[in-house]
Design a protein around this motif. Structure first.
Motif, mmCIF file in Angstrom:
data_model
loop_
_atom_site.group_PDB
_atom_site.id
_atom_site.type_symbol
_atom_site.label_atom_id
_atom_site.label_comp_id
_atom_site.label_asym_id
_atom_site.label_seq_id
_atom_site.Cartn_x
_atom_site.Cartn_y
_atom_site.Cartn_z
ATOM 1 N N GLU A 192 0.765 -1.183 0.215
ATOM 2 C CA GLU A 192 -0.187 0.128 -0.026
ATOM 3 C C GLU A 192 0.579 1.412 0.203
ATOM 4 O O GLU A 192 0.422 2.147 -0.691
ATOM 5 C CB GLU A 192 -0.945 -0.075 1.021
ATOM 6 C CG GLU A 192 -1.688 -0.903 1.300
ATOM 7 C CD GLU A 192 -2.720 -1.089 2.606
ATOM 8 O OE1 GLU A 192 -2.445 -0.220 3.148
ATOM 9 O OE2 GLU A 192 -3.985 -1.927 2.318
ATOM 10 N N GLU B 149 1.672 2.044 -3.208
ATOM 11 C CA GLU B 149 0.343 2.802 -3.919
ATOM 12 C C GLU B 149 0.180 4.419 -3.964
ATOM 13 O O GLU B 149 0.157 5.072 -4.889
ATOM 14 C CB GLU B 149 -1.023 2.194 -3.883
ATOM 15 C CG GLU B 149 -0.779 0.883 -4.655
ATOM 16 C CD GLU B 149 -0.433 1.146 -5.782
ATOM 17 O OE1 GLU B 149 -0.949 1.543 -6.610
ATOM 18 O OE2 GLU B 149 0.227 0.062 -5.975
ATOM 19 N N THR B 150 0.570 4.471 -2.586
ATOM 20 C CA THR B 150 0.166 5.844 -2.207
ATOM 21 C C THR B 150 1.889 6.576 -2.396
ATOM 22 O O THR B 150 0.936 8.136 -2.707
ATOM 23 C CB THR B 150 -0.166 6.090 -0.660
ATOM 24 O OG1 THR B 150 -0.350 5.433 0.012
ATOM 25 C CG2 THR B 150 0.279 7.335 0.449
ATOM 26 N N ARG C 107 2.787 6.553 -5.567
ATOM 27 C CA ARG C 107 3.073 6.831 -6.544
ATOM 28 C C ARG C 107 2.077 7.535 -7.071
ATOM 29 O O ARG C 107 1.973 8.089 -7.918
ATOM 30 C CB ARG C 107 2.620 5.384 -8.323
ATOM 31 C CG ARG C 107 3.609 4.553 -7.835
ATOM 32 C CD ARG C 107 3.176 3.345 -8.323
ATOM 33 N NE ARG C 107 3.981 1.577 -8.880
ATOM 34 C CZ ARG C 107 3.650 1.310 -7.656
ATOM 35 N NH1 ARG C 107 2.778 0.608 -6.846
ATOM 36 N NH2 ARG C 107 4.753 -0.374 -8.451
ATOM 37 N N SER C 108 0.517 7.412 -6.574
ATOM 38 C CA SER C 108 -0.253 8.543 -6.227
ATOM 39 C C SER C 108 0.175 10.596 -5.806
ATOM 40 O O SER C 108 0.060 11.319 -6.626
ATOM 41 C CB SER C 108 -1.626 8.203 -4.953
ATOM 42 O OG SER C 108 -2.198 8.937 -5.153
#
Length: 370
Positions: free
Chosen positions: A230, A233-234, A236-237
């Motif tokens: 996770e 993903e954070t 990359r966001s």
């Protein structure tokens, strides 16, 4: 007031004997530091780095006394606090437009730095304002420039699409290392000043940045995040929003061509702002690993042996100490800190220079502050 059972011998090159009673900016436990001098006096002043001859410092500042533009700009000052040849204490190097970061001297006395001014003269909106969270900016409009130390002769050195920033220069004057998003991630690149050849040095997911060369120009040290799951993903966001969230950072070293990468620290929290010890065998860096149980708000400087991993704490101000750099001759240290001589709380970050004591005396170890 500072006291010690006996006074140590004068630091190498010192003109007068060391008087611990006047060293009000030194804290108990700081056995490697003497004669700490404050060079700026308000606002946020950081990332101060030495000229090749050890006489000047380039630093970034939003201090209203010298910068009413609102964003960090690059300035030069004499390392001993004396007036420049112009009669002023501080000389603006950058354009006074946009936002700048990461100034560093070239061997010829010019300054290399990153700026957004070509995209807009205004201060760009920060990531913290956009995301309403504590994040670091990765402005896609940052490009890398060179200028004379008096601010004349501004030239673009490294540019293109995406973030190009955090440049530092090898001691032999051949290379610049910088961080860029040109691959889609925050990676390290090496730029050859003579030819303009650029090679990518890192290729793992995470923020690779804040790199510096070893004294012999054969190695690099940097800080990096390695998010997974996770957290990846954070990461990359946020990067798509031109931001990163500082958290888990560790130090790595490698050859200057990117080979022989190895991790130096395995500590909790943020371990960053590394700089090689003059021996090339240790790294001085900022860390909050020792205060994570209390929220990780205190940063101190630590010295780690690359081979053994032995760790030694260097500063004890209980505030924020970061961005250390040894002078070219290894006898002095510049760093940024929130410390004050009267021990009052402060949100100002200022630039300090200290004499470096490689081998502390019994008197250094007995030094106390009241």
């Amino acid at each position: 007031m500072a006291s010690a059972d006996q006074q140590p011998e004068p630091a190498s090159g010192a003109r007068t004997a060391y008087d611990p009673a006047t060293d009000s900016l030194r804290f108990t436990g700081e056995v490697h530091l003497r004669n700490i001098r404050q060079l700026t006096f308000g606002g946020n002043n950081a990332e101060a780095y030495w000229s090749y001859d050890g006489t000047q410092l380039v630093f970034q500042s939003d201090w209203k006394q010298i910068n009413d533009q609102g964003c960090d700009q690059q300035f030069v000052m004499n390392a001993d606090g004396s007036d420049l040849s112009s009669g002023e204490k501080y000389q603006l190097v950058s354009t006074g437009q946009g936002r700048t970061t990461c100034g560093y001297f070239l061997p010829d006395g010019r300054v290399i730095y990153s700026s957004t001014h070509a995209a807009s003269p205004a201060c760009p909106t920060t990531a913290a304002e956009r995301t309403r969270s504590y994040v670091w900016d990765v402005f896609a409009t940052f490009d890398i420039y060179v200028a004379n130390a008096d601010g004349t002769g501004q030239e673009l050195l490294i540019g293109g699409e995406g973030y190009d920033a955090e440049p530092t220069v090898s001691p032999d004057g051949k290379y610049v290392i910088f961080t860029s998003t040109r691959s889609g991630d925050l990676e390290l690149y090496r730029y050859e000043l003579a030819s303009g050849e650029t090679i990518q040095l890192t290729d793992e997911l995470g923020y690779d940045g804040g790199a510096f060369f070893s004294p012999d120009s054969k190695q690099i040290v940097w800080r990096a995040s390695r998010p997974t799951g996770e957290d990846a993903e954070t990461y990359r966001s946020l990067l798509r929003q031109n931001a990163v969230q500082p958290g888990a950072l560790d130090l790595y070293v490698a050859n200057i061509d990117g080979t022989n990468k190895r991790r130096v620290t395995q500590l909790p929290g943020a371990n960053w702002a590394p700089f090689f010890h003059p021996s090339g065998e240790k790294i001085l860096f900022a860390s909050n690993h020792h205060t994570m149980a209390e929220g990780g708000r205190e940063f101190d400087l630590f010295l780690i042996d690359i081979a053994s991993g032995d760790l030694e704490r260097v500063t004890y101000s209980g505030t924020f100490d970061a961005f250390p750099m040894f002078s070219p001759d290894g006898t002095k240290l510049v760093f940024a800190s929130n410390r004050r001589g009267d021990r009052a709380d402060s949100r100002d970050t200022n630039v300090f220079v200290a004499d470096w004591v490689e081998t502390p005396t019994p008197a250094d170890r007995a030094f106390t502050t009241r």
